[in-house]
Design a protein around this motif. Structure first.
Motif, PDB file in Angstrom:
ATOM      1  N   GLU A 147       7.971  49.998 -68.111  1.00 32.67           N
ATOM      2  CA  GLU A 147       6.813  49.310 -67.555  1.00 32.67           C
ATOM      3  C   GLU A 147       7.153  47.895 -67.106  1.00 32.67           C
ATOM      4  O   GLU A 147       6.616  47.390 -66.116  1.00 32.67           O
ATOM      5  CB  GLU A 147       5.680  49.272 -68.589  1.00 32.67           C
ATOM      6  CG  GLU A 147       5.073  50.625 -68.903  1.00 32.67           C
ATOM      7  CD  GLU A 147       4.332  51.211 -67.707  1.00 32.67           C
ATOM      8  OE1 GLU A 147       3.824  50.414 -66.890  1.00 32.67           O
ATOM      9  OE2 GLU A 147       4.259  52.449 -67.595  1.00 32.67           O
ATOM     10  N   PHE A 148       8.055  47.236 -67.840  1.00 41.25           N
ATOM     11  CA  PHE A 148       8.469  45.880 -67.458  1.00 41.25           C
ATOM     12  C   PHE A 148       9.114  45.878 -66.074  1.00 41.25           C
ATOM     13  O   PHE A 148       8.814  45.012 -65.241  1.00 41.25           O
ATOM     14  CB  PHE A 148       9.442  45.322 -68.495  1.00 41.25           C
ATOM     15  CG  PHE A 148      10.235  44.150 -68.011  1.00 41.25           C
ATOM     16  CD1 PHE A 148       9.647  42.902 -67.842  1.00 41.25           C
ATOM     17  CD2 PHE A 148      11.586  44.295 -67.697  1.00 41.25           C
ATOM     18  CE1 PHE A 148      10.386  41.813 -67.374  1.00 41.25           C
ATOM     19  CE2 PHE A 148      12.329  43.221 -67.234  1.00 41.25           C
ATOM     20  CZ  PHE A 148      11.723  41.977 -67.073  1.00 41.25           C
ATOM     21  N   LEU A 207       8.630  48.027 -63.696  1.00 40.84           N
ATOM     22  CA  LEU A 207       7.603  48.335 -62.693  1.00 40.84           C
ATOM     23  C   LEU A 207       6.726  47.124 -62.397  1.00 40.84           C
ATOM     24  O   LEU A 207       6.364  46.865 -61.243  1.00 40.84           O
ATOM     25  CB  LEU A 207       6.729  49.498 -63.182  1.00 40.84           C
ATOM     26  CG  LEU A 207       7.423  50.848 -63.423  1.00 40.84           C
ATOM     27  CD1 LEU A 207       6.411  51.875 -63.890  1.00 40.84           C
ATOM     28  CD2 LEU A 207       8.139  51.317 -62.169  1.00 40.84           C
ATOM     29  N   LYS A 208       6.370  46.366 -63.434  1.00 39.39           N
ATOM     30  CA  LYS A 208       5.467  45.234 -63.244  1.00 39.39           C
ATOM     31  C   LYS A 208       6.151  44.033 -62.600  1.00 39.39           C
ATOM     32  O   LYS A 208       5.513  43.264 -61.885  1.00 39.39           O
ATOM     33  CB  LYS A 208       4.855  44.834 -64.600  1.00 39.39           C
ATOM     34  CG  LYS A 208       3.909  45.880 -65.164  1.00 39.39           C
ATOM     35  CD  LYS A 208       3.343  45.443 -66.506  1.00 39.39           C
ATOM     36  CE  LYS A 208       2.378  46.489 -67.056  1.00 39.39           C
ATOM     37  NZ  LYS A 208       1.828  46.099 -68.380  1.00 39.39           N
ATOM     38  N   TYR A 209       7.451  43.868 -62.864  1.00 37.55           N
ATOM     39  CA  TYR A 209       8.143  42.706 -62.310  1.00 37.55           C
ATOM     40  C   TYR A 209       8.665  42.951 -60.899  1.00 37.55           C
ATOM     41  O   TYR A 209       8.877  42.005 -60.151  1.00 37.55           O
ATOM     42  CB  TYR A 209       9.302  42.274 -63.216  1.00 37.55           C
ATOM     43  CG  TYR A 209       9.772  40.863 -62.925  1.00 37.55           C
ATOM     44  CD1 TYR A 209       9.133  39.767 -63.496  1.00 37.55           C
ATOM     45  CD2 TYR A 209      10.841  40.625 -62.058  1.00 37.55           C
ATOM     46  CE1 TYR A 209       9.548  38.478 -63.221  1.00 37.55           C
ATOM     47  CE2 TYR A 209      11.254  39.335 -61.774  1.00 37.55           C
ATOM     48  CZ  TYR A 209      10.605  38.267 -62.350  1.00 37.55           C
ATOM     49  OH  TYR A 209      11.006  36.992 -62.070  1.00 37.55           O
ATOM     50  N   GLU A 223       7.201  41.168 -57.925  1.00 40.64           N
ATOM     51  CA  GLU A 223       7.484  39.741 -57.842  1.00 40.64           C
ATOM     52  C   GLU A 223       8.710  39.469 -56.969  1.00 40.64           C
ATOM     53  O   GLU A 223       8.896  38.343 -56.485  1.00 40.64           O
ATOM     54  CB  GLU A 223       7.722  39.169 -59.248  1.00 40.64           C
ATOM     55  CG  GLU A 223       6.557  39.325 -60.202  1.00 40.64           C
ATOM     56  CD  GLU A 223       5.389  38.456 -59.810  1.00 40.64           C
ATOM     57  OE1 GLU A 223       5.608  37.399 -59.182  1.00 40.64           O
ATOM     58  OE2 GLU A 223       4.231  38.808 -60.148  1.00 40.64           O
ATOM     59  N   THR A 240       9.476  52.914 -58.234  1.00 39.76           N
ATOM     60  CA  THR A 240       8.479  51.960 -58.720  1.00 39.76           C
ATOM     61  C   THR A 240       7.058  52.372 -58.379  1.00 39.76           C
ATOM     62  O   THR A 240       6.106  51.862 -58.964  1.00 39.76           O
ATOM     63  CB  THR A 240       8.750  50.563 -58.134  1.00 39.76           C
ATOM     64  OG1 THR A 240       8.660  50.631 -56.691  1.00 39.76           O
ATOM     65  CG2 THR A 240      10.133  50.059 -58.531  1.00 39.76           C
TER      66      THR A 240
END
Length: 251
Positions: A84-85, A87-89, A92, A147
Motif C-alpha cells: 500500500e505504501f 501505491l500511495k506514494y 507523488e 499501481t
C-alpha cells in the motif's frame, strides 16, 4: 537531628539515572543513504522512486532498471502495508498508471519466485490467472506491480519494458552516544561496548558522590557521619550504666 534533614544521594534515584544513561547511550535510529538522491523512509527501509523528466514517464527494461539502483536492489514487498505504501506514494512521483519492476526472479533450484535479497516470497498479491500456464520461459520470468490495481503480474524480463523503478535499501543504524556525536554503523552495539558504557556511568556516579561528600564536609556547621562515627547506643538508656561498670572494674 540536623544531619538527617540534609539532602543525600538516593540509591534508587542513582539506579534510575544509570538505566537512563545506558538507554541513551545504546539507543539507535535509522537514516537513509546520503548519496544525493531522494530516499523515502518507511518502516526499516528507504525507497528511491526513479523518475525521468517532469510529467513524463519513461520505459525501462529489467536490466536497465537494476542498473538505475546503482548498487541497491529493486524493491521487495513483504507485507500488505508495504504494498500500500508503494501505491500511495507513486502518485507523488509519477502521473498516470505505472507498472513498477519488483526485485523478484524465478529460482530454478526451488522452482518458485524469490526476491533478489534472498528472502522467500512470504507475501504476494498476484493478479487472477497468474498461476495458469503461460508462454513465459521460467528463467526469464520477472514481476511487475500495477499501481492501478496493486496486483502483481508475471512478465518477461527480456521482452517487456515497464515505466516504474523503485530501489530499496535497509536504513543505516545510528548509535546515539551520550558522551559524543552520533556514530554511524551498520551493526548493533557489542557486549564489550555495553560493558564499557556501564563502567563509564558507574565511574561518573562514583566521582559525583565523592564530590558531594567533600562539599558537605566543607560546609560550615555541616555534620557528616561516617560508619566509624555512628554509635547506635550513644545517648541510650544503657550508655551511662556501661560507663559505671567500666569505672568499677578499673583499679
Amino acid at each position: 537531628m540536623e544531619w538527617l534533614r540534609r539532602p543525600r544521594p538516593s540509591l534508587s534515584a542513582l539506579s534510575v539515572l544509570l538505566v537512563l544513561l545506558v538507554n541513551v547511550q545504546l539507543s539507535s535510529a535509522g537514516e537513509c543513504p546520503g548519496d544525493g538522491r531522494t530516499w523515502v523512509p518507511y518502516g526499516r527501509s528507504c525507497y528511491h522512486f526513479v523518475h525521468g523528466e517532469e510529467d513524463r514517464l519513461k520505459s525501462y527494461s529489467f536490466q536497465r532498471a537494476q542498473s538505475l539502483c546503482q548498487g541497491f536492489e529493486l524493491v521487495t514487498i513483504q507485507s500488505q502495508e508495504e504494498n500500500e505504501f508503494i501505491l500511495k506514494y507513486s502518485p507523488e512521483v509519477w502521473k498516470g498508471n505505472t507498472n513498477v519492476w519488483l526485485g523478484m526472479y524465478y529460482d530454478t533450484s526451488s522452482e518458485r519466485m524469490r526476491w533478489f535479497k534472498g528472502q522467500n516470497s512470504s507475501y504476494a498479491n498476484w493478479e487472477r490467472g497468474s498461476d495458469e500456464p503461460s508462454d513465459l520461459v521460467p528463467v526469464e520470468t520477472c514481476v511487475a506491480l500495477h499501481t492501478s490495481t496493486g496486483q502483481w503480474e508475471k512478465v518477461s524480463c527480456v521482452d517487456e519494458v515497464e515505466n516504474g523503478v523503485v530501489c530499496e535499501t535497509s536504513q543505516i543504524e545510528m548509535m546515539t552516544c551520550f558522551f559524543g556525536p552520533s556514530i554511524p554503523g551498520g551493526q548493533k552495539p557489542s557486549m564489550a561496548l555495553t560493558v564499557l558504557v556501564v563502567l563509564s556511568v558507574v565511574v561518573v556516579m562514583a566521582i559525583s558522590t565523592i564530590i558531594w561528600f567533600l562539599q558537605q564536609r566543607r560546609r560550615p556547621g555541616a555534620v557528616v557521619l561516617t560508619p566509624f562515627e555512628y554509635d547506635p547506643t550513644a545517648g541510650g538508656p544503657y550508655h551511662d550504666r556501661s560507663g559505671l561498670v567500666e569505672a568499677e572494674e578499673m583499679p
